[in-house]
Scaffold this motif. Structure first.
Motif, mmCIF file in Angstrom:
data_model
loop_
_atom_site.group_PDB
_atom_site.id
_atom_site.type_symbol
_atom_site.label_atom_id
_atom_site.label_comp_id
_atom_site.label_asym_id
_atom_site.label_seq_id
_atom_site.Cartn_x
_atom_site.Cartn_y
_atom_site.Cartn_z
ATOM 1 N N ASP A 148 57.997 -53.525 -56.219
ATOM 2 C CA ASP A 148 59.043 -53.940 -55.722
ATOM 3 C C ASP A 148 60.000 -54.869 -56.540
ATOM 4 O O ASP A 148 61.220 -54.900 -56.645
ATOM 5 C CB ASP A 148 58.786 -54.639 -54.361
ATOM 6 C CG ASP A 148 58.049 -53.585 -53.596
ATOM 7 O OD1 ASP A 148 58.526 -52.882 -53.198
ATOM 8 O OD2 ASP A 148 56.861 -54.135 -53.278
ATOM 9 N N GLY A 182 62.302 -48.132 -59.153
ATOM 10 C CA GLY A 182 62.905 -47.612 -58.071
ATOM 11 C C GLY A 182 64.347 -48.178 -57.759
ATOM 12 O O GLY A 182 64.548 -49.264 -58.101
ATOM 13 N N PRO A 183 65.099 -47.188 -57.074
ATOM 14 C CA PRO A 183 66.262 -47.834 -56.920
ATOM 15 C C PRO A 183 66.563 -48.977 -56.044
ATOM 16 O O PRO A 183 67.687 -49.680 -56.099
ATOM 17 C CB PRO A 183 66.945 -46.619 -56.036
ATOM 18 C CG PRO A 183 66.090 -45.848 -55.573
ATOM 19 C CD PRO A 183 64.691 -46.105 -56.348
ATOM 20 N N ASP A 184 65.482 -49.394 -55.260
ATOM 21 C CA ASP A 184 65.671 -50.554 -54.373
ATOM 22 C C ASP A 184 64.630 -51.930 -54.966
ATOM 23 O O ASP A 184 64.753 -52.798 -54.390
ATOM 24 C CB ASP A 184 64.932 -50.307 -52.783
ATOM 25 C CG ASP A 184 65.811 -49.134 -52.277
ATOM 26 O OD1 ASP A 184 67.162 -49.056 -52.329
ATOM 27 O OD2 ASP A 184 65.221 -48.280 -51.405
ATOM 28 N N ALA A 221 56.900 -47.921 -61.075
ATOM 29 C CA ALA A 221 57.606 -47.439 -60.087
ATOM 30 C C ALA A 221 57.319 -48.025 -58.900
ATOM 31 O O ALA A 221 57.623 -47.912 -57.701
ATOM 32 C CB ALA A 221 57.659 -45.900 -60.156
#
Length: 125
Positions: free
Chosen positions: A75, A94-96, A72
């Motif tokens: 990137d 993570g969502p991005d 998590a």
């Protein structure tokens, strides 16, 4: 344990799963050639509890299975080895985050959008 990347604003943290595979070795070499510093790259494998000694840009590194939740903080996740640990890490991102599957192991439809630069490059936007 794999080295944690330094927290530097504006610089992506990268995880390479399957870092000891042929695909992982090729990817590590390309990242190093492009000047991606080792403190931004974490190397992982799915060796079931055994660490493997490897290297990144001439520096000795350990490659071992990541702990739960470790992904998590990244990137970008490059998947260079199929298997349940690779999918578990992709789900934990993570969502991005950007997940790049270099071995076509994420084919169950949960990970969208799928981008192939020869088929649908517009999906990368």
């Amino acid at each position: 344990m794999s080295r944690r990347s330094a927290d530097r604003p504006g610089q992506a943290r990268i995880a390479v799963v399957g870092a000891s595979t042929t695909t992982g070795l090729y990817l590590r070499e390309r990242l190093a050639e492009r000047g991606v510093p080792g403190d931004r790259v974490d190397l992982y494998g799915t060796s079931q509890g055994e660490a493997v000694i490897s290297e990144y840009d001439g520096e000795a590194r350990l490659v071992q299975e990541p702990r739960t939740g470790e992904a998590a903080g990244h990137d970008v996740l490059f998947i260079c080895e199929p298997g349940e640990p690779s999918l578990r890490l992709a789900e934990a991102m993570g969502p991005d985050a950007l997940v790049v599957d270099l071995v076509a192991c994420m084919d169950d439809g949960k990970f969208l959008p799928r981008v192939h630069m020869d088929i649908n490059p517009e999906a990368a936007n």
